[in-house]
Design an enzyme around this catalytic site. Structure first.
Site, PDB file in Angstrom:
ATOM      1  N   HIS A   1      41.553 -13.545 -23.305  1.00 47.80           N
ATOM      2  CA  HIS A   1      40.375 -14.093 -24.371  1.00 47.80           C
ATOM      3  C   HIS A   1      39.235 -13.609 -23.938  1.00 47.80           C
ATOM      4  O   HIS A   1      38.909 -13.776 -22.812  1.00 47.80           O
ATOM      5  CB  HIS A   1      40.716 -15.625 -24.490  1.00 47.80           C
ATOM      6  CG  HIS A   1      39.696 -16.112 -25.345  1.00 47.80           C
ATOM      7  ND1 HIS A   1      39.886 -16.016 -26.633  1.00 47.80           N
ATOM      8  CD2 HIS A   1      38.402 -16.849 -25.310  1.00 47.80           C
ATOM      9  CE1 HIS A   1      39.175 -16.610 -27.492  1.00 47.80           C
ATOM     10  NE2 HIS A   1      38.091 -17.102 -26.488  1.00 47.80           N
TER      11      HIS A   1
ATOM     12  N   HIS B   1      35.000 -12.304 -25.548  1.00 45.29           N
ATOM     13  CA  HIS B   1      34.070 -12.053 -26.250  1.00 45.29           C
ATOM     14  C   HIS B   1      33.384 -10.859 -25.677  1.00 45.29           C
ATOM     15  O   HIS B   1      32.308 -11.352 -24.671  1.00 45.29           O
ATOM     16  CB  HIS B   1      33.309 -13.196 -26.995  1.00 45.29           C
ATOM     17  CG  HIS B   1      34.149 -14.285 -27.360  1.00 45.29           C
ATOM     18  ND1 HIS B   1      34.651 -14.059 -28.547  1.00 45.29           N
ATOM     19  CD2 HIS B   1      34.590 -15.502 -26.750  1.00 45.29           C
ATOM     20  CE1 HIS B   1      35.518 -15.333 -28.735  1.00 45.29           C
ATOM     21  NE2 HIS B   1      35.198 -16.105 -27.781  1.00 45.29           N
TER      22      HIS B   1
ATOM     23  N   TYR C   1      34.552 -11.584 -34.035  1.00 50.16           N
ATOM     24  CA  TYR C   1      33.986 -12.036 -35.286  1.00 50.16           C
ATOM     25  C   TYR C   1      32.839 -11.482 -35.710  1.00 50.16           C
ATOM     26  O   TYR C   1      32.350 -12.011 -36.821  1.00 50.16           O
ATOM     27  CB  TYR C   1      34.239 -13.363 -35.190  1.00 50.16           C
ATOM     28  CG  TYR C   1      33.256 -14.329 -34.086  1.00 50.16           C
ATOM     29  CD1 TYR C   1      31.881 -14.534 -34.178  1.00 50.16           C
ATOM     30  CD2 TYR C   1      34.068 -14.465 -32.931  1.00 50.16           C
ATOM     31  CE1 TYR C   1      31.227 -14.923 -33.122  1.00 50.16           C
ATOM     32  CE2 TYR C   1      33.283 -15.131 -31.758  1.00 50.16           C
ATOM     33  CZ  TYR C   1      31.919 -15.165 -31.946  1.00 50.16           C
ATOM     34  OH  TYR C   1      31.360 -15.869 -30.970  1.00 50.16           O
TER      35      TYR C   1
ATOM     36  N   ARG D   1      37.086 -25.759 -37.060  1.00 51.86           N
ATOM     37  CA  ARG D   1      35.367 -25.771 -37.553  1.00 51.86           C
ATOM     38  C   ARG D   1      35.060 -24.740 -38.542  1.00 51.86           C
ATOM     39  O   ARG D   1      34.307 -24.986 -39.349  1.00 51.86           O
ATOM     40  CB  ARG D   1      34.367 -25.924 -36.323  1.00 51.86           C
ATOM     41  CG  ARG D   1      34.673 -27.017 -35.393  1.00 51.86           C
ATOM     42  CD  ARG D   1      33.876 -26.883 -34.102  1.00 51.86           C
ATOM     43  NE  ARG D   1      34.374 -25.988 -33.164  1.00 51.86           N
ATOM     44  CZ  ARG D   1      34.080 -25.020 -32.644  1.00 51.86           C
ATOM     45  NH1 ARG D   1      32.756 -24.396 -32.861  1.00 51.86           N
ATOM     46  NH2 ARG D   1      34.470 -24.285 -31.636  1.00 51.86           N
TER      47      ARG D   1
ATOM     48  N   HIS E   1      42.087 -22.338 -24.887  1.00 52.01           N
ATOM     49  CA  HIS E   1      41.228 -23.613 -24.258  1.00 52.01           C
ATOM     50  C   HIS E   1      42.460 -24.844 -24.506  1.00 52.01           C
ATOM     51  O   HIS E   1      42.761 -25.027 -23.497  1.00 52.01           O
ATOM     52  CB  HIS E   1      39.844 -23.975 -24.892  1.00 52.01           C
ATOM     53  CG  HIS E   1      39.077 -22.851 -25.102  1.00 52.01           C
ATOM     54  ND1 HIS E   1      38.695 -22.163 -23.688  1.00 52.01           N
ATOM     55  CD2 HIS E   1      38.258 -22.277 -25.964  1.00 52.01           C
ATOM     56  CE1 HIS E   1      37.620 -21.451 -23.991  1.00 52.01           C
ATOM     57  NE2 HIS E   1      37.443 -21.334 -25.086  1.00 52.01           N
TER      58      HIS E   1
ATOM     59  N   ASP F   1      36.882 -15.064 -21.346  1.00 51.04           N
ATOM     60  CA  ASP F   1      36.033 -15.660 -22.530  1.00 51.04           C
ATOM     61  C   ASP F   1      34.756 -15.130 -22.501  1.00 51.04           C
ATOM     62  O   ASP F   1      34.201 -13.947 -23.067  1.00 51.04           O
ATOM     63  CB  ASP F   1      36.245 -17.134 -22.488  1.00 51.04           C
ATOM     64  CG  ASP F   1      35.858 -17.955 -23.776  1.00 51.04           C
ATOM     65  OD1 ASP F   1      35.354 -17.069 -24.624  1.00 51.04           O
ATOM     66  OD2 ASP F   1      35.643 -19.099 -23.588  1.00 51.04           O
TER      67      ASP F   1
END
Ligand SMILES: [Zn+2]
Length: 441
Positions: free
Chosen positions: A56, A58, A118, A207, A266, A317
């Site tokens: 994971h 970003h 994203y 979300r 997570h 992350d």
């Protein structure tokens, strides 16, 4: 064929000594333990492990390291700082930062990364001339750094969830969204894999993706790795419960998103029923221990998940730390703090999470182990540093850090040698990339 010889190596059967490893093309062709080195063998110092998987990432969050850790606040206040960086990215600065970040990962022994991507469009939401320009920057970055990438193209449609439903996107979030799940699928469908790049998909979270759209992502991502941020925050659980009458896990179960191709990232705040759902469906979970503690998320129930049959993997992350050894022992250390017991996981369990199960989560089931026919990815870890000298090879995971990585091989190609990356010194690469993004000195 290139043949390596290692004093210690972690094989699927356990730690072995005096191991000869033959590599032809991008695969392991022969593995022999208790073998004498022969003339022409390349000596790998220290302890040799399979390539380490970062499930994971970003990449752009690397810009926040060392700048967001003190003072009050929580995940949500940290997110404001992250959005400020997201707003300034363009394909050029994204390429530079991701290339340097992936090179830093390579130095740490990471051979495959799952990029949960994203930031798709221009600020304001208009597409680039190539609608996949930002994803292309990431794939280029990984190729330049010499590591494998699974591009988890992420669907992101709404600005949050409350008891009354989903919120509109805010100014920053508009560049994350394709507008609809159909438009997301169309754009993401244009991507192409390569030798070092495989394709996957992601639902940002319950979300950011309403129920029907989440089902649509799963439908169009069949046969691919599918990731989702799940229950990192209590607030997400509360809003989901109030709006849908379900936990986030329960909601994903209702619409058929759980399953062997799914990795929940997570999974910090789960109910007993959630854990049963994840286990029964064969779903996987990626823990990000250094991020979860930095952001005051909480400690997930790793042992309970593993007991329910869930395969665990590990990710860095937000990259406040890029050190897969720290993530792997973090899984056990956090369990010790919450259970008052040691030995919650065997070292082999931690290694499997850091290697084979991470590879599996990212759609590389043919890698993550030193075995004939598997992808020829390996890491050698110095056994003579101030941190590691005197340790047992089988416990190297408990004392080594990223700084102890000596050699990294990906698909038979040496990308790190004697602690040096093929692109040259990585700190200046990072500095130059970060300079492109700073507006505050
Ligand atoms: Zn994340």
């Amino acid at each position: 064929m290139t043949t390596y010889w290692a004093e210690h190596a972690c094989l699927p059967t356990g730690f072995a000594t005096a191991v000869r490893i033959g590599i032809e093309g991008d695969r392991f062709r022969s593995i022999q333990s208790r073998a004498n080195p022969r003339p022409g063998d390349v000596r790998l110092p220290g302890v040799v492990l399979p390539g380490l998987a970062n499930a994971h990432s970003h990449a752009f969050h690397r810009a926040l390291r060392g700048r967001t850790h003190n003072g009050a606040g929580n995940f949500w206040s940290w997110r404001d700082g992250m959005y400020a960086v997201a707003q300034r990215l363009n394909p050029e600065s994204y390429l530079a930062l991701a290339r340097a970040t992936y090179a830093e990962m390579a130095l740490a022994g990471i051979t495959v990364v799952g990029e949960f991507h994203y930031v798709h469009h221009r600020p304001g939401g208009g597409p680039y001339d190539d609608p996949n320009a930002m994803g292309a920057a990431l794939t280029q970055a990984a190729s330049d750094a010499g590591i494998r990438l699974t591009l988890l193209d992420t669907c992101y449609l709404t600005g949050g969830l409350t008891a009354d439903g989903h919120l509109p996107l805010d100014e920053v979030q508009t560049r994350f969204s394709d507008g609809s799940v159909g438009a997301w699928a169309e754009r993401a469908g244009e991507r192409k894999p390569s030798d070092l790049v495989r394709l996957g998909a992601a639902i940002h979270s319950v979300r950011a993706v309403p129920r029907d759209a989440a089902a649509g992502v799963a439908e169009s991502a069949r046969e691919m790795p599918l990731h989702v941020h799940l229950s990192e925050q209590q607030a997400e659980n509360l809003a989901c419960q109030m709006f849908y009458g379900r936990t986030p896990t329960g909601l994903l179960a209702d619409i058929g998103v759980l399953g062997p191709d799914l990795t929940a990232v997570h999974a910090t705040h789960l109910t007993d029923a959630d854990i049963v759902l994840l286990g029964r469906s064969g779903s996987q979970v990626a823990f990000c221990p250094t991020t979860e503690r930095d952001l005051a998320d909480g400690v997930g129930r790793a042992r309970d998940l593993a007991d329910a049959g869930v395969r665990l993997s590990l990710g860095s992350d937000q990259h406040a730390v890029i050190d897969p050894f720290e993530e792997a022992r973090g899984l056990e250390m956090h369990e010790r703090l919450t259970s008052n017991e040691r030995g919650r996981f065997e070292t082999t369990d931690l290694l499997r999470a850091a290697t084979a199960d991470g590879y599996r989560s990212l759609g590389w089931s043919d890698g993550g182990r030193i075995a004939t026919g598997a992808l020829a990815d390996l890491v050698s870890v110095r056994h003579d540093s101030v941190r590691t000298v005197g340790s047992k090879a089988s416990q190297i995971l408990y004392c080594a850090t990223a700084a102890d990585v000596h050699t990294v091989v990906v698909g038979g190609r040496v990308i790190v040698e004697d602690g040096h990356h093929l692109l040259g010194p990585v700190a200046p690469l990072l500095r130059d990339a970060l300079d492109l993004l700073r507006d505050d000195g």
